[in-house]
Design a protein around this motif. Structure first.
Motif, PDB file in Angstrom:
ATOM      1  N   VAL A  23       0.820  -1.214   0.000  1.00 16.92           N
ATOM      2  CA  VAL A  23       0.000   0.000   0.000  1.00 16.92           C
ATOM      3  C   VAL A  23       0.856   1.267   0.000  1.00 16.92           C
ATOM      4  O   VAL A  23       0.444   2.299  -0.539  1.00 16.92           O
ATOM      5  CB  VAL A  23      -0.985   0.024   1.191  1.00 16.92           C
ATOM      6  CG1 VAL A  23      -2.086  -0.998   0.989  1.00 16.92           C
ATOM      7  CG2 VAL A  23      -0.281  -0.180   2.510  1.00 16.92           C
ATOM      8  N   LEU A  24       2.038   1.193   0.588  1.00 13.39           N
ATOM      9  CA  LEU A  24       2.901   2.378   0.562  1.00 13.39           C
ATOM     10  C   LEU A  24       3.424   2.630  -0.842  1.00 13.39           C
ATOM     11  O   LEU A  24       3.527   3.778  -1.286  1.00 13.39           O
ATOM     12  CB  LEU A  24       4.059   2.211   1.551  1.00 13.39           C
ATOM     13  CG  LEU A  24       3.651   2.081   3.023  1.00 13.39           C
ATOM     14  CD1 LEU A  24       4.882   1.936   3.905  1.00 13.39           C
ATOM     15  CD2 LEU A  24       2.816   3.275   3.470  1.00 13.39           C
ATOM     16  N   GLY A  25       3.740   1.557  -1.552  1.00 14.18           N
ATOM     17  CA  GLY A  25       4.138   1.705  -2.949  1.00 14.18           C
ATOM     18  C   GLY A  25       2.998   2.244  -3.792  1.00 14.18           C
ATOM     19  O   GLY A  25       3.206   3.073  -4.687  1.00 14.18           O
ATOM     20  N   LEU A  26       1.777   1.788  -3.520  1.00 15.45           N
ATOM     21  CA  LEU A  26       0.610   2.304  -4.249  1.00 15.45           C
ATOM     22  C   LEU A  26       0.427   3.800  -3.971  1.00 15.45           C
ATOM     23  O   LEU A  26       0.111   4.582  -4.877  1.00 15.45           O
ATOM     24  CB  LEU A  26      -0.646   1.534  -3.851  1.00 15.45           C
ATOM     25  CG  LEU A  26      -0.696   0.054  -4.252  1.00 15.45           C
ATOM     26  CD1 LEU A  26      -1.959  -0.600  -3.701  1.00 15.45           C
ATOM     27  CD2 LEU A  26      -0.628  -0.103  -5.759  1.00 15.45           C
ATOM     28  N   TRP A  27       0.627   4.206  -2.732  1.00 17.76           N
ATOM     29  CA  TRP A  27       0.488   5.617  -2.370  1.00 17.76           C
ATOM     30  C   TRP A  27       1.514   6.467  -3.118  1.00 17.76           C
ATOM     31  O   TRP A  27       1.197   7.557  -3.616  1.00 17.76           O
ATOM     32  CB  TRP A  27       0.647   5.764  -0.866  1.00 17.76           C
ATOM     33  CG  TRP A  27       0.581   7.160  -0.336  1.00 17.76           C
ATOM     34  CD1 TRP A  27       1.559   7.839   0.314  1.00 17.76           C
ATOM     35  CD2 TRP A  27      -0.552   8.058  -0.374  1.00 17.76           C
ATOM     36  NE1 TRP A  27       1.138   9.099   0.676  1.00 17.76           N
ATOM     37  CE2 TRP A  27      -0.153   9.262   0.269  1.00 17.76           C
ATOM     38  CE3 TRP A  27      -1.841   7.966  -0.892  1.00 17.76           C
ATOM     39  CZ2 TRP A  27      -1.013  10.358   0.396  1.00 17.76           C
ATOM     40  CZ3 TRP A  27      -2.683   9.057  -0.759  1.00 17.76           C
ATOM     41  CH2 TRP A  27      -2.280  10.227  -0.131  1.00 17.76           C
ATOM     42  N   LEU A  78      -6.854   5.215   1.685  1.00 17.38           N
ATOM     43  CA  LEU A  78      -6.255   6.217   0.801  1.00 17.38           C
ATOM     44  C   LEU A  78      -6.997   7.546   0.881  1.00 17.38           C
ATOM     45  O   LEU A  78      -6.383   8.618   0.831  1.00 17.38           O
ATOM     46  CB  LEU A  78      -6.215   5.672  -0.624  1.00 17.38           C
ATOM     47  CG  LEU A  78      -5.342   4.415  -0.756  1.00 17.38           C
ATOM     48  CD1 LEU A  78      -5.567   3.733  -2.089  1.00 17.38           C
ATOM     49  CD2 LEU A  78      -3.873   4.745  -0.566  1.00 17.38           C
ATOM     50  N   HIS A  79      -8.311   7.504   1.038  1.00 22.23           N
ATOM     51  CA  HIS A  79      -9.064   8.740   1.255  1.00 22.23           C
ATOM     52  C   HIS A  79      -8.650   9.387   2.580  1.00 22.23           C
ATOM     53  O   HIS A  79      -8.590  10.626   2.686  1.00 22.23           O
ATOM     54  CB  HIS A  79     -10.565   8.450   1.259  1.00 22.23           C
ATOM     55  CG  HIS A  79     -11.137   8.226  -0.102  1.00 22.23           C
ATOM     56  ND1 HIS A  79     -12.236   7.410  -0.328  1.00 22.23           N
ATOM     57  CD2 HIS A  79     -10.779   8.701  -1.327  1.00 22.23           C
ATOM     58  CE1 HIS A  79     -12.507   7.414  -1.624  1.00 22.23           C
ATOM     59  NE2 HIS A  79     -11.637   8.185  -2.239  1.00 22.23           N
ATOM     60  N   TYR A  80      -8.365   8.563   3.593  1.00 25.90           N
ATOM     61  CA  TYR A  80      -7.892   9.084   4.875  1.00 25.90           C
ATOM     62  C   TYR A  80      -6.548   9.777   4.706  1.00 25.90           C
ATOM     63  O   TYR A  80      -6.323  10.877   5.232  1.00 25.90           O
ATOM     64  CB  TYR A  80      -7.801   7.929   5.868  1.00 25.90           C
ATOM     65  CG  TYR A  80      -7.011   8.216   7.120  1.00 25.90           C
ATOM     66  CD1 TYR A  80      -7.291   9.327   7.919  1.00 25.90           C
ATOM     67  CD2 TYR A  80      -5.979   7.363   7.512  1.00 25.90           C
ATOM     68  CE1 TYR A  80      -6.560   9.586   9.076  1.00 25.90           C
ATOM     69  CE2 TYR A  80      -5.245   7.609   8.656  1.00 25.90           C
ATOM     70  CZ  TYR A  80      -5.537   8.718   9.439  1.00 25.90           C
ATOM     71  OH  TYR A  80      -4.802   8.965  10.573  1.00 25.90           O
ATOM     72  N   TRP A  81      -5.654   9.171   3.956  1.00 27.81           N
ATOM     73  CA  TRP A  81      -4.352   9.800   3.732  1.00 27.81           C
ATOM     74  C   TRP A  81      -4.487  11.081   2.904  1.00 27.81           C
ATOM     75  O   TRP A  81      -3.675  11.989   3.036  1.00 27.81           O
ATOM     76  CB  TRP A  81      -3.406   8.811   3.054  1.00 27.81           C
ATOM     77  CG  TRP A  81      -2.915   7.734   3.980  1.00 27.81           C
ATOM     78  CD1 TRP A  81      -3.003   7.719   5.331  1.00 27.81           C
ATOM     79  CD2 TRP A  81      -2.259   6.516   3.601  1.00 27.81           C
ATOM     80  NE1 TRP A  81      -2.441   6.554   5.835  1.00 27.81           N
ATOM     81  CE2 TRP A  81      -1.975   5.818   4.796  1.00 27.81           C
ATOM     82  CE3 TRP A  81      -1.892   5.952   2.386  1.00 27.81           C
ATOM     83  CZ2 TRP A  81      -1.332   4.574   4.798  1.00 27.81           C
ATOM     84  CZ3 TRP A  81      -1.253   4.721   2.393  1.00 27.81           C
ATOM     85  CH2 TRP A  81      -0.974   4.029   3.575  1.00 27.81           C
ATOM     86  N   LEU A  82      -5.518  11.145   2.065  1.00 30.42           N
ATOM     87  CA  LEU A  82      -5.743  12.353   1.271  1.00 30.42           C
ATOM     88  C   LEU A  82      -6.375  13.477   2.086  1.00 30.42           C
ATOM     89  O   LEU A  82      -6.071  14.655   1.876  1.00 30.42           O
ATOM     90  CB  LEU A  82      -6.640  12.034   0.072  1.00 30.42           C
ATOM     91  CG  LEU A  82      -6.005  11.293  -1.102  1.00 30.42           C
ATOM     92  CD1 LEU A  82      -7.080  10.786  -2.055  1.00 30.42           C
ATOM     93  CD2 LEU A  82      -5.013  12.180  -1.850  1.00 30.42           C
ATOM     94  N   THR A  83      -7.283  13.108   3.023  1.00 32.79           N
ATOM     95  CA  THR A  83      -8.094  14.130   3.694  1.00 32.79           C
ATOM     96  C   THR A  83      -7.951  14.178   5.207  1.00 32.79           C
ATOM     97  O   THR A  83      -8.331  15.181   5.830  1.00 32.79           O
ATOM     98  CB  THR A  83      -9.594  13.905   3.412  1.00 32.79           C
ATOM     99  OG1 THR A  83      -9.996  12.664   4.027  1.00 32.79           O
ATOM    100  CG2 THR A  83      -9.881  13.852   1.925  1.00 32.79           C
ATOM    101  N   GLY A  84      -7.502  13.097   5.814  1.00 32.32           N
ATOM    102  CA  GLY A  84      -7.478  13.014   7.268  1.00 32.32           C
ATOM    103  C   GLY A  84      -8.797  12.541   7.857  1.00 32.32           C
ATOM    104  O   GLY A  84      -8.947  12.445   9.079  1.00 32.32           O
ATOM    105  N   ARG A  85      -9.769  12.184   7.021  1.00 30.16           N
ATOM    106  CA  ARG A  85     -11.080  11.761   7.501  1.00 30.16           C
ATOM    107  C   ARG A  85     -11.223  10.241   7.418  1.00 30.16           C
ATOM    108  O   ARG A  85     -10.915   9.644   6.377  1.00 30.16           O
ATOM    109  CB  ARG A  85     -12.185  12.432   6.676  1.00 30.16           C
ATOM    110  CG  ARG A  85     -13.582  12.171   7.210  1.00 30.16           C
ATOM    111  CD  ARG A  85     -14.617  12.967   6.443  1.00 30.16           C
ATOM    112  NE  ARG A  85     -15.963  12.634   6.882  1.00 30.16           N
ATOM    113  CZ  ARG A  85     -17.078  13.052   6.289  1.00 30.16           C
ATOM    114  NH1 ARG A  85     -16.982  13.842   5.224  1.00 30.16           N
ATOM    115  NH2 ARG A  85     -18.263  12.693   6.738  1.00 30.16           N
ATOM    116  N   GLN A  86     -11.686   9.625   8.508  1.00 33.61           N
ATOM    117  CA  GLN A  86     -11.823   8.173   8.584  1.00 33.61           C
ATOM    118  C   GLN A  86     -13.299   7.787   8.499  1.00 33.61           C
ATOM    119  O   GLN A  86     -14.059   7.942   9.462  1.00 33.61           O
ATOM    120  CB  GLN A  86     -11.229   7.635   9.887  1.00 33.61           C
ATOM    121  CG  GLN A  86      -9.730   7.859  10.022  1.00 33.61           C
ATOM    122  CD  GLN A  86      -9.168   7.282  11.305  1.00 33.61           C
ATOM    123  OE1 GLN A  86      -9.881   6.750  12.141  1.00 33.61           O
ATOM    124  NE2 GLN A  86      -7.858   7.397  11.484  1.00 33.61           N
TER     125      GLN A  86
END
Length: 497
Positions: A58-62, A168-176
């Motif tokens: 997932v880190l590579g995908l990010w 990935l949305h969390y990493w983009l926005t900070g929202r879980q």
């Protein structure tokens, strides 16, 4: 209001689509009611073995996603971005918002035997009554129990569970949060109550506090975080949750009109289904192991997971990766009415360079002629997939009481002319192939509708406008003998499960 009457100013949206073997970042531009799609970045994906486990990188995908977003920013202001991916796999987040362990691959062997174990705690009919989801050994519910058995302290440390697109949305926005179409695949979600299923959570011992709020497709999750904006150049860009389950996005882009149609999302998996107004949770649907997954605009995707091109992909890998065009072309020249397999047999689920040998062994065990060449094995696999899809279409007609006259094939498999003609011939139905990039298109259409770039309710009309479709009609009827052989193979499989 027609799609042609939409806003004339240019709107730009970015879709991130993660499949089991590759990922894409695509730019969707809406102008005068028409959507054009340009894939900006492609990158490989797949399982990575680590100390006996199978993980996603997932880190590579990010890293690849950030690169794709930088490319998108070079095209001008971006109105929104959204992520979709495969279903069932999840990440655990700790109290500091950090990733615990990693993201396990659904083909990881840790779930072996867990489903049978849990169905001894809560019977199959009760689980189905609560969730309406088909029973597959890698469903999220079974993965979580396997996770607890293997590493209980990790589950104790976790504060939140996020499905892959939600991470990935969390990493983009900070929202879980969890988007509904993916939540509905977990076998922990009650689609009729539109809430997490407390009876299932309690029976399986899964802490309810792990599961975040559920949001609908089209929800605005907020602006891209400042650090991501600085890195990518996406200043002011909103993050819109599409149908985060890739099949939900693909179905949203099906260019159908009227009634009497079904869809086949054709790729590594084959998802064969119809769209309904509400979940169909009946003894007959349970007996057929049909699944009810949430769709866009409050619909239900009544479908069945069928093994897709995975078997052919693994066979190709075993043969040194010849071109698929070459393989499919050679298979089309092989004599029809040959041996068949049940593609859903569990032996074909794990990866391995012995996949061609597994196909041959299955044919030998069932008393059929054993295919020997790559062309013969490929023909066997594709013909078997077509038979299985045709069988599911008939089952869907039985359960819904509605006739199906057209099958819309979307995704990568829509490019395989030989397979599409097999589907038409074997099912006896008209096959409409396209769009190829249905998942990307559906992702973008949900974003565009949420941002007002296209009118609400016009997604399928826009899809029809922007795509070139190919129609296949039945030409050659399959033999009664071959239909009988395939029915016997799948009956045997159903009895064993």
């Amino acid at each position: 209001m027609s799609a042609e009457a939409t806003l004339t100013d240019v709107k730009r949206h970015v879709a991130i689509d993660l499949g089991a073997s590759s990922g894409r970042v695509a730019l969707g531009t809406v102008h005068a009611g028409k959507l054009t799609v340009e894939v900006l970045h492609r990158f490989p994906n797949g399982g990575i073995p680590v100390q006996g486990g199978l993980y996603w990188d997932v880190l590579g995908l990010w890293r690849e996603i950030l690169h794709g977003l930088r490319l998108a920013a070079g095209h001008g202001p971006i109105d929104s971005v959204g992520v979709d991916s495969w279903a069932v796999d999840y990440a655990l987040i700790d109290e500091h918002g950090l990733l615990i362990d990693g993201v396990r691959h659904y083909r990881d062997a840790r779930t072996d035997g867990v489903m049978d174990q849990l169905l001894g705690v809560l019977p199959r009919d009760a689980v189905y009554e609560f969730t309406g989801i088909q029973f597959l050994p890698f469903n999220t519910a079974f993965q979580l129990v396997a996770h607890r058995q293997q590493a209980p302290t990790q589950l104790d440390r976790a504060r939140t569970l996020l499905m892959v697109p939600d991470l990935l949305h969390y990493w983009l926005t900070g929202r879980q949060v969890t988007e509904m179409t993916n939540a509905s695949t977990t076998q922990l979600y009650d689609s009729r109550q539109t809430a997490w299923s407390e009876p299932v959570l309690n029976a399986f011992g899964i802490p309810a506090h792990l599961l975040p709020d559920v949001v609908h497709p089209g929800t605005d999750l907020g602006a891209v975080q400042p650090d991501v904006a600085r890195d990518t150049g996406l200043h002011g860009t909103r993050v819109i949750a599409p149908g985060t389950h890739d099949t939900a996005s693909a179905v949203a882009a099906v260019p159908a009109d009227g009634k009497g149609w079904a869809y086949l999302s054709s790729g590594t998996w084959s998802l064969v289904g119809v769209e309904t107004d509400r979940p169909v949770i009946t003894p007959q649907a349970l007996a057929l192991n049909l699944t009810n997954e949430a769709g866009v605009h409050g619909t239900t995707r009544l479908l069945k997971n069928v093994m897709g091109l995975w078997i052919a992909q693994e066979c190709s890998r075993a043969w040194g990766n010849p071109s698929f065009a070459e393989l499919y072309g050679a298979a089309a020249l092989v004599e029809a009415n040959g041996p068949l397999i049940d593609p859903d047999d569990v032996r074909f689920l794990p990866p391995g360079l012995d996949m061609p040998a597994r196909v041959q062994a299955y044919c030998a065990e069932t008393g059929q002629v054993v295919p020997s060449t790559p062309a013969e094995i490929t023909r066997c696999v594709l013909e078997s997939l077509a038979f299985r899809c045709a069988e599911v279409l008939s089952q869907l007609e039985e359960v819904t009481g509605e006739s199906i006259h057209t099958l819309h094939v979307v995704g990568g498999g829509s490019q395989i002319r030989f397979l599409n003609q097999l589907l038409a011939d074997i099912s006896g139905r008209t096959v409409v192939a396209g769009p190829v990039e249905a998942t990307l298109l559906g992702n973008l259409l949900v974003q565009a509708e949420a941002c007002g770039s296209i009118p609400r309710g016009s997604m399928r009309e826009v899809s029809r406008i922007c795509e070139i479709l190919t129609t296949y009609t039945p030409v050659k009827k399959r033999t009664v003998t071959q239909h009988t052989i395939f029915a016997e193979l799948t009956t045997r499989h159903a009895a064993s499960t």
